[in-house]
Design an enzyme around this catalytic site. Sequence first.
Site, mmCIF file in Angstrom:
data_model
loop_
_atom_site.group_PDB
_atom_site.id
_atom_site.type_symbol
_atom_site.label_atom_id
_atom_site.label_comp_id
_atom_site.label_asym_id
_atom_site.label_seq_id
_atom_site.Cartn_x
_atom_site.Cartn_y
_atom_site.Cartn_z
ATOM 1 C CG MET A 180 49.439 36.670 48.602
ATOM 2 S SD MET A 180 48.117 36.280 47.556
ATOM 3 C CE MET A 180 48.666 36.431 45.865
ATOM 4 C CG HIS A 194 55.140 39.961 44.674
ATOM 5 N ND1 HIS A 194 54.189 39.831 43.866
ATOM 6 C CD2 HIS A 194 55.216 41.325 45.701
ATOM 7 C CE1 HIS A 194 53.369 41.118 44.046
ATOM 8 N NE2 HIS A 194 53.941 41.954 45.086
ATOM 9 C CG MET A 228 51.702 40.938 47.498
ATOM 10 S SD MET A 228 50.790 40.067 46.404
ATOM 11 C CE MET A 228 51.836 38.583 46.121
ATOM 12 N N GLY A 246 46.450 40.060 45.098
ATOM 13 C CA GLY A 246 45.804 39.171 46.219
ATOM 14 C C GLY A 246 45.159 37.827 45.258
ATOM 15 C CG PHE A 247 42.551 36.746 44.569
ATOM 16 C CD1 PHE A 247 41.955 35.460 45.251
ATOM 17 C CD2 PHE A 247 42.158 37.999 45.410
ATOM 18 C CE1 PHE A 247 41.498 35.685 46.521
ATOM 19 C CE2 PHE A 247 41.593 37.923 46.522
ATOM 20 C CZ PHE A 247 41.360 36.932 47.083
ATOM 21 N N GLY A 248 45.112 35.535 41.251
ATOM 22 C CA GLY A 248 45.600 35.426 39.881
ATOM 23 C C GLY A 248 44.318 35.416 39.035
ATOM 24 N N GLY A 249 44.548 35.527 37.845
ATOM 25 C CA GLY A 249 43.288 35.670 36.647
ATOM 26 C C GLY A 249 42.687 36.855 36.596
ATOM 27 N N GLY A 301 50.716 40.494 36.808
ATOM 28 C CA GLY A 301 48.980 40.581 36.839
ATOM 29 C C GLY A 301 48.551 40.662 35.456
ATOM 30 N N GLY A 302 47.854 39.638 35.145
ATOM 31 C CA GLY A 302 47.331 39.706 33.861
ATOM 32 C C GLY A 302 48.002 39.673 32.409
ATOM 33 N N GLY A 330 51.049 34.105 35.499
ATOM 34 C CA GLY A 330 50.471 32.912 36.330
ATOM 35 C C GLY A 330 49.649 31.912 35.508
ATOM 36 C CB SER A 331 45.970 32.407 34.797
ATOM 37 O OG SER A 331 45.838 33.241 35.828
HETATM 38 C C1 DX5 Z 1 48.855 38.717 42.241
HETATM 39 C C2 DX5 Z 1 50.168 38.065 42.076
HETATM 40 C C3 DX5 Z 1 50.573 37.878 40.727
HETATM 41 C C4 DX5 Z 1 49.642 36.823 40.220
HETATM 42 C C5 DX5 Z 1 49.612 36.832 38.709
HETATM 43 O O1 DX5 Z 1 48.514 39.319 43.458
HETATM 44 O O2 DX5 Z 1 51.044 39.059 42.637
HETATM 45 O O3 DX5 Z 1 51.861 37.585 40.938
HETATM 46 O O4 DX5 Z 1 50.224 35.443 40.342
HETATM 47 O O5 DX5 Z 1 48.528 36.094 38.370
HETATM 48 P P1 DX5 Z 1 48.032 36.170 36.564
HETATM 49 O O6 DX5 Z 1 49.206 36.064 36.021
HETATM 50 O O7 DX5 Z 1 47.332 34.770 36.539
HETATM 51 O O8 DX5 Z 1 47.569 37.476 36.539
HETATM 52 ZN ZN ZN Z 2 53.316 38.537 42.365
#
Ligand code: DX5
Ligand code: ZN
Length: 228
Positions: A47, A76, A78, A154-157, A188-189, A209-210
């Site tokens: 990112m 990935h 971004m 942009g963000f995990g979780g 994502g999620g 991720g999380s």
């Molecule tokens: C979001 C990322 C995802 C992120 C997913 O911008 O592209 O790859 O790490 O995180 P979780 O699995 O926690 O939603």
């Molecule tokens: Zn990703």
Amino acid sequence: MNRPVKKWTYQDRIIAPSLLAADFGRVRDETSRAINAGADWMHLDVMDGHFVDNISFGPDIILAVHETNDVFLDVHLMITRPDHFLPRFIAAGADLITVHVEPEADHDVSKTLAAIRAAGCKAGLALNPATPFEKVEPFLGEIDLLLVMTVVPGFGGQPFMEDMMAKVEKGVALRAERGLNYHIQVDGGVGTETAATASKAGANVLVAGSSTFSAPDMAAAITAIRQA
Ligand code: DX5
Ligand code: ZN
């Protein structure tokens, strides 16, 4: 490290833990932890603070992961101008590079996909939740992976957007209709429950991720997602 020899197909269920949710002070150990827990690929979220409202890491971190592990690296991007930065990610050991289709990414999508493949990498194309499926349709014959974002990147979780499954289904239908051959990834999620939803819709690459890195038992979390 040598590139992995395994040929992944879209019939494989592939679990790709996202390094974004790892302890950044120990990325190599965290990668080993994910591999020992059963990860198939590592998902690496780059990112730039422009394309998305966050800054994560760049090619040097990917190289650090690559130098100590043979795992398939799913990068990935971004970022804006992915074409400009491409050679650095290829040199860092990426096996697959996914770029975004949105105009804000500011590149010639076909040219970038061709450059990725010319370098011997697999090419992925991503679309954000707000981007209609039609935007990726012209490129489906030029990709190895379609990434359907199930959160705003942009963000995990963040919570999984179930209404994106219509795009996954469209990706499956067009793949059959046009005789194409690409993976379908959701990102994502993704946890045990949402993995079942995504797989049912036809996604075979599940980024998590999380739900993996923050689980008390990562191996159990990956197994649960695989069997969902
Ligand atoms: C979001 C990322 C995802 C992120 C997913 O911008 O592209 O790859 O790490 O995180 P979780 O699995 O926690 O939603
Ligand atoms: Zn990703």
